[in-house]
Design a protein around this motif. Structure first.
Motif, short mmCIF file in Angstrom:
data_model
loop_
_atom_site.label_atom_id
_atom_site.label_comp_id
_atom_site.label_asym_id
_atom_site.label_seq_id
_atom_site.Cartn_x
_atom_site.Cartn_y
_atom_site.Cartn_z
N LEU A 1 57.75 -4.78 23.68
CA LEU A 1 57.65 -3.32 22.84
C LEU A 1 56.54 -2.96 23.03
N GLN A 2 56.27 -2.01 23.87
CA GLN A 2 54.63 -1.62 24.54
C GLN A 2 54.53 0.09 24.00
N VAL A 3 53.22 0.35 23.69
CA VAL A 3 52.96 1.30 23.09
C VAL A 3 52.79 1.94 24.51
N GLU A 4 52.54 3.12 25.22
CA GLU A 4 52.58 3.37 26.43
C GLU A 4 51.56 5.39 25.80
N ALA A 5 50.34 5.67 26.45
CA ALA A 5 49.62 6.83 26.08
C ALA A 5 49.51 7.54 27.68
N SER A 6 49.45 8.63 27.78
CA SER A 6 49.33 9.03 29.03
C SER A 6 48.91 10.59 29.03
N THR A 7 48.03 11.27 29.31
CA THR A 7 47.70 12.37 29.02
C THR A 7 47.97 13.55 30.23
N THR A 8 48.13 14.55 29.33
CA THR A 8 49.49 15.64 29.25
C THR A 8 48.61 16.93 30.95
N ASP A 9 47.30 16.16 31.26
CA ASP A 9 46.95 17.47 32.28
C ASP A 9 47.00 16.42 33.02
N SER A 10 46.26 16.80 34.25
CA SER A 10 45.91 16.07 35.95
C SER A 10 44.53 15.01 35.15
N GLY A 11 43.69 15.73 33.89
CA GLY A 11 42.65 14.23 33.99
C GLY A 11 43.10 13.18 33.40
N THR A 12 41.58 11.93 33.41
CA THR A 12 41.29 11.13 32.26
C THR A 12 40.87 11.37 30.86
N ASN A 13 41.65 9.87 30.45
CA ASN A 13 41.58 10.13 29.06
C ASN A 13 41.32 8.53 28.20
N LEU B 1 56.89 4.73 22.26
CA LEU B 1 57.28 3.78 22.63
C LEU B 1 57.77 3.14 23.66
N ARG B 2 57.60 2.31 25.01
CA ARG B 2 58.58 1.87 25.63
C ARG B 2 58.88 0.53 25.54
N LEU B 3 60.31 0.70 25.74
CA LEU B 3 61.06 -1.15 25.62
C LEU B 3 61.43 -1.41 26.80
N LEU B 4 61.35 -2.11 26.88
CA LEU B 4 61.20 -3.11 28.58
C LEU B 4 62.65 -4.52 28.09
N ASP B 5 63.78 -4.04 28.70
CA ASP B 5 64.39 -5.04 28.89
C ASP B 5 64.11 -5.98 29.42
#
Length: 188
Positions: free
Chosen positions: A135-147, A124-128
């Motif tokens: 309110l936002q959902v952020e998704a990221s990959t834990t390696d150097s690839g893409t998803n 969850l990202r909360l941006l003032d």
């Protein structure tokens, strides 16, 4: 016998006079208000009521719709923009859940969530913002690839105002399952 007949006659005449009905008379004027009575004693303090949903805010399930198309190293999706009257960044608790599966067979996970098998991380990202928060959902990959970040089909948020926490901390709510939270606050 004459006396008895006389008594019966008197009783019958009396009954007929008493049982006669006429029209009601006009209603008289209302009297003056009486003086205020004395204040009674205050009763004992009642028991603490159950936590309610009067101020708890929750969304419907919001379909996954990340901003960037195609495979990415990170992506995000807006869930809602709330005014300061709906959300207090300093005191309110925000819980976000992702749902994986279909309408009849699904699992619900609280964010942040790490899907190790796909190297996906959701949070969850909360941006003032001016006068509120995004309110936002952020998704990221834990390696150097893409998803593509397709593990969750949809997301839902629940906001518990600081006044509704009843002595509990954000960590207490974060330890509870989705089912426990929805039962506690009567969320459908």
């Amino acid at each position: 016998m004459k006396n008895l007949m006389g008594c019966v006659l008197v009783i019958l005449l009396s009954a007929s006079v008493i049982s006669c009905e006429g029209e009601d008379g006009a209603v008289g004027p209302q009297g003056e208000q009486g003086p205020q009575g004395e204040q009674g004693d205050q009763g004992p303090q009642g028991d603490q009521g159950d936590t309610g949903t009067a101020n708890v805010i929750y969304s419907d399930w919001i379909a996954r719709d990340f901003v960037l198309d195609g495979a990415q190293q990170s992506n995000f999706q807006g869930l809602d923009v709330l005014s300061s009257s709906e959300f207090n960044l300093a005191s309110d608790v925000v819980l976000v859940y992702g749902r994986n599966g279909n309408d009849t067979d699904y699992e619900i996970y609280q964010l942040p969530y790490l899907l190790a098998s796909q190297n996906e991380y959701y949070l969850l990202r909360l941006l003032d913002t001016t006068g509120g928060a995004s309110l936002q959902v952020e998704a990221s990959t834990t390696d150097s690839g893409t998803n593509l970040f397709t593990f969750f089909n949809d997301f839902r948020y629940i906001i518990i105002p600081g006044g509704q926490t009843a002595g509990r901390s954000a960590q207490d709510f974060e330890k509870m399952s989705y089912e426990e939270i929805t039962a506690l606050f009567d969320i459908k």
